[in-house]
Design a protein around this motif. Structure first.
Motif, PDB file in Angstrom:
ATOM      1  N   ASP A 303     -27.074 -64.493   7.253  1.00 11.71           N
ATOM      2  CA  ASP A 303     -25.654 -64.313   6.992  1.00 11.71           C
ATOM      3  C   ASP A 303     -24.942 -65.596   6.587  1.00 11.71           C
ATOM      4  O   ASP A 303     -23.960 -65.562   5.857  1.00 11.71           O
ATOM      5  N   SER A 304     -25.464 -66.752   7.024  1.00 13.15           N
ATOM      6  CA  SER A 304     -24.743 -68.009   6.798  1.00 13.15           C
ATOM      7  C   SER A 304     -25.541 -69.104   6.103  1.00 13.15           C
ATOM      8  O   SER A 304     -24.974 -70.052   5.568  1.00 13.15           O
ATOM      9  N   GLY A 305     -26.863 -69.012   6.137  1.00 13.21           N
ATOM     10  CA  GLY A 305     -27.695 -70.072   5.587  1.00 13.21           C
ATOM     11  C   GLY A 305     -27.944 -71.218   6.552  1.00 13.21           C
ATOM     12  O   GLY A 305     -28.636 -72.183   6.208  1.00 13.21           O
ATOM     13  N   GLU A 306     -27.413 -71.140   7.767  1.00 11.22           N
ATOM     14  CA  GLU A 306     -27.662 -72.175   8.759  1.00 11.22           C
ATOM     15  C   GLU A 306     -29.127 -72.121   9.211  1.00 11.22           C
ATOM     16  O   GLU A 306     -29.722 -71.053   9.305  1.00 11.22           O
ATOM     17  N   ARG A 307     -29.684 -73.314   9.493  1.00 19.31           N
ATOM     18  CA  ARG A 307     -31.083 -73.353   9.911  1.00 19.31           C
ATOM     19  C   ARG A 307     -31.224 -72.771  11.299  1.00 19.31           C
ATOM     20  O   ARG A 307     -30.482 -73.118  12.224  1.00 19.31           O
ATOM     21  N   ALA A 308     -32.221 -71.878  11.459  1.00 17.63           N
ATOM     22  CA  ALA A 308     -32.460 -71.234  12.748  1.00 17.63           C
ATOM     23  C   ALA A 308     -33.568 -71.939  13.528  1.00 17.63           C
ATOM     24  O   ALA A 308     -33.451 -72.147  14.734  1.00 17.63           O
ATOM     25  N   TRP A 309     -34.670 -72.274  12.857  1.00 18.37           N
ATOM     26  CA  TRP A 309     -35.759 -72.988  13.515  1.00 18.37           C
ATOM     27  C   TRP A 309     -36.691 -73.599  12.467  1.00 18.37           C
ATOM     28  O   TRP A 309     -36.600 -73.278  11.274  1.00 18.37           O
ATOM     29  N   VAL A 310     -37.575 -74.469  12.932  1.00 23.22           N
ATOM     30  CA  VAL A 310     -38.586 -75.079  12.069  1.00 23.22           C
ATOM     31  C   VAL A 310     -39.906 -75.120  12.829  1.00 23.22           C
ATOM     32  O   VAL A 310     -39.936 -75.393  14.027  1.00 23.22           O
ATOM     33  N   HIS A 311     -40.993 -74.800  12.133  1.00 22.33           N
ATOM     34  CA  HIS A 311     -42.344 -74.901  12.694  1.00 22.33           C
ATOM     35  C   HIS A 311     -43.085 -75.962  11.901  1.00 22.33           C
ATOM     36  O   HIS A 311     -43.293 -75.806  10.688  1.00 22.33           O
ATOM     37  N   ASP A 312     -43.489 -77.049  12.572  1.00 22.10           N
ATOM     38  CA  ASP A 312     -44.090 -78.187  11.865  1.00 22.10           C
ATOM     39  C   ASP A 312     -45.531 -78.448  12.290  1.00 22.10           C
ATOM     40  O   ASP A 312     -46.021 -79.578  12.178  1.00 22.10           O
ATOM     41  N   LYS A 313     -46.232 -77.410  12.726  1.00 19.49           N
ATOM     42  CA  LYS A 313     -47.619 -77.568  13.186  1.00 19.49           C
ATOM     43  C   LYS A 313     -48.650 -77.216  12.122  1.00 19.49           C
ATOM     44  O   LYS A 313     -49.851 -77.260  12.395  1.00 19.49           O
ATOM     45  N   LEU A 314     -48.188 -76.877  10.903  1.00 10.18           N
ATOM     46  CA  LEU A 314     -49.116 -76.486   9.833  1.00 10.18           C
ATOM     47  C   LEU A 314     -48.973 -77.388   8.619  1.00 10.18           C
ATOM     48  O   LEU A 314     -49.237 -76.983   7.489  1.00 10.18           O
ATOM     49  N   LEU A 315     -48.607 -78.640   8.837  1.00  6.75           N
ATOM     50  CA  LEU A 315     -48.339 -79.553   7.737  1.00  6.75           C
ATOM     51  C   LEU A 315     -49.559 -79.715   6.836  1.00  6.75           C
ATOM     52  O   LEU A 315     -50.690 -79.866   7.295  1.00  6.75           O
ATOM     53  N   HIS A 316     -49.305 -79.646   5.533  1.00  5.77           N
ATOM     54  CA  HIS A 316     -50.307 -79.925   4.484  1.00  5.77           C
ATOM     55  C   HIS A 316     -51.508 -78.978   4.544  1.00  5.77           C
ATOM     56  O   HIS A 316     -52.603 -79.341   4.112  1.00  5.77           O
ATOM     57  N   ARG A 317     -51.290 -77.762   5.000  1.00  5.57           N
ATOM     58  CA  ARG A 317     -52.384 -76.798   5.069  1.00  5.57           C
ATOM     59  C   ARG A 317     -52.352 -75.804   3.906  1.00  5.57           C
ATOM     60  O   ARG A 317     -53.165 -74.885   3.851  1.00  5.57           O
ATOM     61  N   GLY A 318     -51.448 -75.989   2.942  1.00  4.39           N
ATOM     62  CA  GLY A 318     -51.429 -75.151   1.748  1.00  4.39           C
ATOM     63  C   GLY A 318     -51.035 -73.724   2.039  1.00  4.39           C
ATOM     64  O   GLY A 318     -51.820 -72.795   1.868  1.00  4.39           O
ATOM     65  N   LEU A 319     -49.784 -73.522   2.458  1.00 11.48           N
ATOM     66  CA  LEU A 319     -49.343 -72.220   2.926  1.00 11.48           C
ATOM     67  C   LEU A 319     -48.898 -71.306   1.788  1.00 11.48           C
ATOM     68  O   LEU A 319     -48.352 -71.749   0.783  1.00 11.48           O
ATOM     69  N   SER A 320     -49.108 -70.024   2.004  1.00 13.73           N
ATOM     70  CA  SER A 320     -48.568 -68.998   1.116  1.00 13.73           C
ATOM     71  C   SER A 320     -47.088 -68.809   1.426  1.00 13.73           C
ATOM     72  O   SER A 320     -46.550 -69.375   2.381  1.00 13.73           O
TER      73      SER A 320
END
Length: 385
Positions: A303-320
């Motif tokens: 509804d607002s574009g505010e950040r809800a959360w971040v997951h940073d445990k998959l860095l540089h793993r080439g995600l879909s």
């Protein structure tokens, strides 16, 4: 096309010309020569397995090297391989409903309305199929990397030069074509093309455009991002698929620039936030979720574009691109692992393996079946418990 192999091609007139570069992550150095050392993928955290996931079935399709869209219509999955095979599978069992060959390598697909399927070949042919047989073929003036849209007994095509064309679904007769000035660079990646009510919504450069599907006239345009910088690479702001649509709200990503949401009836921009990702987004009525170029997974409030959360445990793993389904977010990585995160806070819930190869498309869901297609041609179905 997964991150780590995002290809850019130069435009010359109406057709895509020679391959220009391979961009990795957010670095532009390989484009100009020199090169940088590729970051090492993050080590995997222990798998908590707090959500049960069981394998349902496995199928095979040929290897996939083009920007595949797995089309879901009810319990049908339409997919294709680079060698020209197009298949429609039953999502509950994995069995073939039908399978056919278009006789040429495929560059974009698959679009389907459950009756007619459509793909584009590397020879710029739009091919429509039904029930395992080819209905018609039509030559396109430019290459396409976005799956055709089959809707309202018509087939719509977004070409690499940003033109949009409509064809009669039964005969292949061209009904109309709408062009816009092309930029010197385009992504060899799936763009944005979908129907919202009686409006055809297409990504053209950094904006969403709402078109009249009867004649191609423009009803509205809404900017997600604007070109910045002084060179062609820095000014590249194409919209990339998949998108997240809930009702009239369409949320999408501008390559390496922004994520934003548009009201596709009024043509108004709800919000846009800077974001440095290269893959499309997923979402539901609460969140829009996407991964950045370094593979941080971000969630924005819809509804607002505010950040809800971040997951940073998959860095540089080439995600879909991610899929939001129920209380979970599913995303596949370049080693063939499917990671299931909590929609509420992004924490890991489970991790399961496919066949060790990178995803060919974002995960999809049909009914209660979660499906991942890999570059090596594996079709893997899971059922969350």
């Amino acid at each position: 096309m997964t991150r780590g192999s995002v290809q850019v091609v130069f435009q010359r007139g109406l057709a895509a010309a020679a391959l220009a570069a391979t961009l990795s992550g957010c670095s532009m150095l390989p484009f100009f020569g020199g090169g940088v050392e590729k970051p090492k993928p993050a080590e995997l955290q222990a798998n908590p397995a707090t959500l049960g996931i069981r394998p349902a079935w496995t199928q095979r399709i040929g290897a996939v090297s083009f920007p595949l869209e797995v089309n879901v219509t009810g319990q049908q999955l339409a997919l294709a391989s680079s060698d020209g095979t197009v298949a429609v599978l039953d999502a509950s069992s994995g069995r073939d409903i039908w399978r056919a060959s278009v006789g040429a390598p495929i560059a974009a697909g698959v679009g389907s309305d459950g009756s007619t399927a459509a793909v584009v070949t590397t020879g710029n042919e739009l091919v429509a199929l039904s029930g395992g047989r080819v209905l018609w073929r039509e030559k396109l003036p430019a290459q396409a990397y976005t799956a055709p849209l089959v809707a309202g007994k018509r087939v719509f095509v977004l070409a690499a030069d940003r033109s949009v064309s409509a064809f009669d679904g039964a005969t292949g007769r061209r009904l109309w074509s709408q062009s816009r000035p092309g930029e010197p660079l385009v992504l060899r990646q799936s763009g944005v093309l979908l129907a919202v009510g009686d409006t055809l919504v297409a990504g053209q450069g950094g904006r969403l455009a709402g078109l009249n599907p009867s004649n191609g006239s423009v009803r509205w345009e809404a900017p997600i991002a604007t070109a910045r910088g002084t060179n062609d690479v820095e000014r590249l702001v194409d919209l990339v698929g998949p998108v997240s649509r809930v009702g009239n709200a369409v949320c999408t990503r501008a390559y390496q620039a922004a994520v934003g949401c548009v009201d596709a009836v009024r043509g108004t921009l709800a919000w846009s936030r800077p974001a440095r990702g290269t893959e499309g987004v997923g979402g539901d009525d609460r969140l829009v979720v996407g991964s950045e170029s370094d593979d941080r997974v971000l969630a924005w409030r819809r509804d607002s574009g505010e950040r809800a959360w971040v997951h940073d445990k998959l860095l540089h793993r080439g995600l879909s691109a991610p899929l939001v389904v129920g209380s979970s977010v599913a995303v596949a990585d370049s080693t063939g692992l499917l990671h299931v995160l909590s929609r509420d806070d992004g924490s890991l819930r489970n991790r399961v393996a496919t066949d060790g190869s990178a995803p060919a498309a974002a995960p999809v869901v049909a009914g209660t079946t979660l499906v991942v297609v890999t570059r090596s041609g594996g079709v893997h179905a899971f059922v969350p418990q």
